[in-house]
Scaffold this motif. Structure first.
Motif, PDB file in Angstrom:
ATOM      1  N   UNK A  28       0.834  -1.204   0.000  1.00 37.44           N
ATOM      2  CA  UNK A  28       0.000   0.000   0.000  1.00 37.44           C
ATOM      3  C   UNK A  28       0.873   1.260   0.000  1.00 37.44           C
ATOM      4  N   UNK A  29       0.375   2.299  -0.646  1.00 33.02           N
ATOM      5  CA  UNK A  29       1.120   3.553  -0.688  1.00 33.02           C
ATOM      6  C   UNK A  29       1.094   4.219   0.684  1.00 33.02           C
ATOM      7  N   UNK A  30       2.229   4.757   1.110  1.00 34.68           N
ATOM      8  CA  UNK A  30       2.241   5.511   2.369  1.00 34.68           C
ATOM      9  C   UNK A  30       1.546   6.859   2.154  1.00 34.68           C
ATOM     10  N   UNK A  31       1.281   7.602   3.221  1.00 38.42           N
ATOM     11  CA  UNK A  31       0.591   8.890   3.064  1.00 38.42           C
ATOM     12  C   UNK A  31       1.387   9.919   2.255  1.00 38.42           C
ATOM     13  N   UNK A  32       2.682   9.763   2.223  1.00 33.95           N
ATOM     14  CA  UNK A  32       3.548  10.630   1.422  1.00 33.95           C
ATOM     15  C   UNK A  32       4.731   9.770   0.983  1.00 33.95           C
ATOM     16  N   UNK A  33       5.111   9.874  -0.296  1.00 33.17           N
ATOM     17  CA  UNK A  33       6.217   9.051  -0.779  1.00 33.17           C
ATOM     18  C   UNK A  33       7.570   9.582  -0.337  1.00 33.17           C
ATOM     19  N   UNK A  34       7.804  10.879  -0.471  1.00 29.69           N
ATOM     20  CA  UNK A  34       9.090  11.448  -0.097  1.00 29.69           C
ATOM     21  C   UNK A  34       9.449  12.607  -0.993  1.00 29.69           C
ATOM     22  N   UNK A  35      10.725  12.903  -1.055  1.00 30.46           N
ATOM     23  CA  UNK A  35      11.226  14.043  -1.815  1.00 30.46           C
ATOM     24  C   UNK A  35      12.165  13.570  -2.914  1.00 30.46           C
ATOM     25  N   UNK A  36      12.168  14.326  -4.005  1.00 33.14           N
ATOM     26  CA  UNK A  36      13.087  14.097  -5.116  1.00 33.14           C
ATOM     27  C   UNK A  36      13.874  15.383  -5.302  1.00 33.14           C
ATOM     28  N   UNK A  37      15.202  15.272  -5.306  1.00 27.56           N
ATOM     29  CA  UNK A  37      16.073  16.432  -5.462  1.00 27.56           C
ATOM     30  C   UNK A  37      16.863  16.274  -6.757  1.00 27.56           C
ATOM     31  N   UNK A  38      16.808  17.311  -7.602  1.00 30.43           N
ATOM     32  CA  UNK A  38      17.591  17.329  -8.838  1.00 30.43           C
ATOM     33  C   UNK A  38      18.752  18.298  -8.667  1.00 30.43           C
ATOM     34  N   UNK A  39      19.910  17.933  -9.173  1.00 30.02           N
ATOM     35  CA  UNK A  39      21.091  18.803  -9.152  1.00 30.02           C
ATOM     36  C   UNK A  39      21.094  19.591 -10.462  1.00 30.02           C
ATOM     37  N   UNK A  40      20.676  20.845 -10.396  1.00 33.62           N
ATOM     38  CA  UNK A  40      20.446  21.658 -11.596  1.00 33.62           C
ATOM     39  C   UNK A  40      21.663  21.716 -12.514  1.00 33.62           C
ATOM     40  N   UNK A  41      22.838  21.979 -11.983  1.00 29.54           N
ATOM     41  CA  UNK A  41      24.030  22.094 -12.826  1.00 29.54           C
ATOM     42  C   UNK A  41      24.368  20.768 -13.505  1.00 29.54           C
ATOM     43  N   UNK A  42      24.254  19.683 -12.772  1.00 28.49           N
ATOM     44  CA  UNK A  42      24.544  18.363 -13.333  1.00 28.49           C
ATOM     45  C   UNK A  42      23.530  18.009 -14.417  1.00 28.49           C
ATOM     46  N   UNK A  43      22.252  18.265 -14.143  1.00 31.62           N
ATOM     47  CA  UNK A  43      21.195  17.960 -15.113  1.00 31.62           C
ATOM     48  C   UNK A  43      21.405  18.766 -16.395  1.00 31.62           C
ATOM     49  N   UNK A  44      21.688  20.049 -16.273  1.00 31.57           N
ATOM     50  CA  UNK A  44      21.910  20.897 -17.452  1.00 31.57           C
ATOM     51  C   UNK A  44      23.130  20.435 -18.235  1.00 31.57           C
ATOM     52  N   UNK A  45      24.206  20.085 -17.535  1.00 32.91           N
ATOM     53  CA  UNK A  45      25.423  19.616 -18.201  1.00 32.91           C
ATOM     54  C   UNK A  45      25.162  18.307 -18.953  1.00 32.91           C
ATOM     55  N   UNK A  46      24.475  17.365 -18.309  1.00 29.02           N
ATOM     56  CA  UNK A  46      24.174  16.087 -18.953  1.00 29.02           C
ATOM     57  C   UNK A  46      23.301  16.282 -20.188  1.00 29.02           C
ATOM     58  N   UNK A  61      14.391  12.247 -15.162  1.00 26.74           N
ATOM     59  CA  UNK A  61      14.961  12.108 -13.821  1.00 26.74           C
ATOM     60  C   UNK A  61      13.894  12.161 -12.734  1.00 26.74           C
ATOM     61  N   UNK A  62      12.838  12.933 -12.932  1.00 23.11           N
ATOM     62  CA  UNK A  62      11.740  12.946 -11.957  1.00 23.11           C
ATOM     63  C   UNK A  62      11.064  11.577 -11.941  1.00 23.11           C
ATOM     64  N   UNK A  63      10.833  11.004 -13.121  1.00 22.29           N
ATOM     65  CA  UNK A  63      10.260   9.654 -13.187  1.00 22.29           C
ATOM     66  C   UNK A  63      11.198   8.655 -12.516  1.00 22.29           C
ATOM     67  N   UNK A  64      12.489   8.765 -12.797  1.00 20.42           N
ATOM     68  CA  UNK A  64      13.485   7.871 -12.186  1.00 20.42           C
ATOM     69  C   UNK A  64      13.438   7.975 -10.659  1.00 20.42           C
ATOM     70  N   UNK A  65      13.433   9.202 -10.164  1.00 20.90           N
ATOM     71  CA  UNK A  65      13.370   9.410  -8.718  1.00 20.90           C
ATOM     72  C   UNK A  65      12.087   8.881  -8.112  1.00 20.90           C
ATOM     73  N   UNK A  66      10.964   9.091  -8.805  1.00 22.77           N
ATOM     74  CA  UNK A  66       9.681   8.590  -8.322  1.00 22.77           C
ATOM     75  C   UNK A  66       9.687   7.066  -8.255  1.00 22.77           C
ATOM     76  N   UNK A  67      10.271   6.428  -9.258  1.00 17.05           N
ATOM     77  CA  UNK A  67      10.343   4.971  -9.232  1.00 17.05           C
ATOM     78  C   UNK A  67      11.163   4.471  -8.048  1.00 17.05           C
ATOM     79  N   UNK A  68      12.226   5.180  -7.693  1.00 10.60           N
ATOM     80  CA  UNK A  68      12.970   4.805  -6.483  1.00 10.60           C
ATOM     81  C   UNK A  68      12.059   4.884  -5.262  1.00 10.60           C
ATOM     82  N   UNK A  69      11.244   5.926  -5.187  1.00  6.60           N
ATOM     83  CA  UNK A  69      10.328   6.059  -4.049  1.00  6.60           C
ATOM     84  C   UNK A  69       9.263   4.972  -4.044  1.00  6.60           C
TER      85      UNK A  69
END
Length: 101
Positions: A28-46, A61-69
């Motif tokens: 079952x899903x918890x009441x809140x999954x958590x937080x996803x943090x993106x590193x702006x400079x790294x994301x832009x460079x990639x 990357x947001x989808x990737x982070x959500x899947x981890x959660x």
């Protein structure tokens, strides 16, 4: 700094996920999954290095982070293949090209 403190790896990363509660994939899903943090400079460079729109890379990357959660991981080849398949499906629904192609 976050990567070193959270994962014990002193190198840049593009996305980190911080679960709010323990979660078992398929449970079952918890009441809140958590937080996803993106590193702006790294994301832009990639995105620039891979010649892709930064908006597409952020979405991936947001989808990737959500899947981890949601309990997915990519520590083994089998786990990585399963996680990447879900990412590809989600991105295709958003008309974003396969980032692994």
């Amino acid at each position: 700094v976050l990567t070193a403190g959270w994962r014990g790896k002193d190198k840049p990363t593009n996305v980190l996920s911080f679960p709010a509660f323990p979660f078992v994939q398929g449970g079952p899903l918890p009441p809140m999954l958590g937080d996803i943090v993106l590193a702006a400079e790294t994301v832009a460079r990639e995105a620039a290095l891979e010649d892709k729109p930064v908006e597409n890379h952020i979405t991936h990357l947001v989808i990737h982070g959500l899947l981890h959660l949601l309990g997915y991981d990519h520590e083994t080849d089998t786990e990585a293949e399963a996680m990447e398949a879900v990412e590809r499906t989600a991105l295709a629904r958003l008309a974003i090209p396969d980032p692994y192609a």
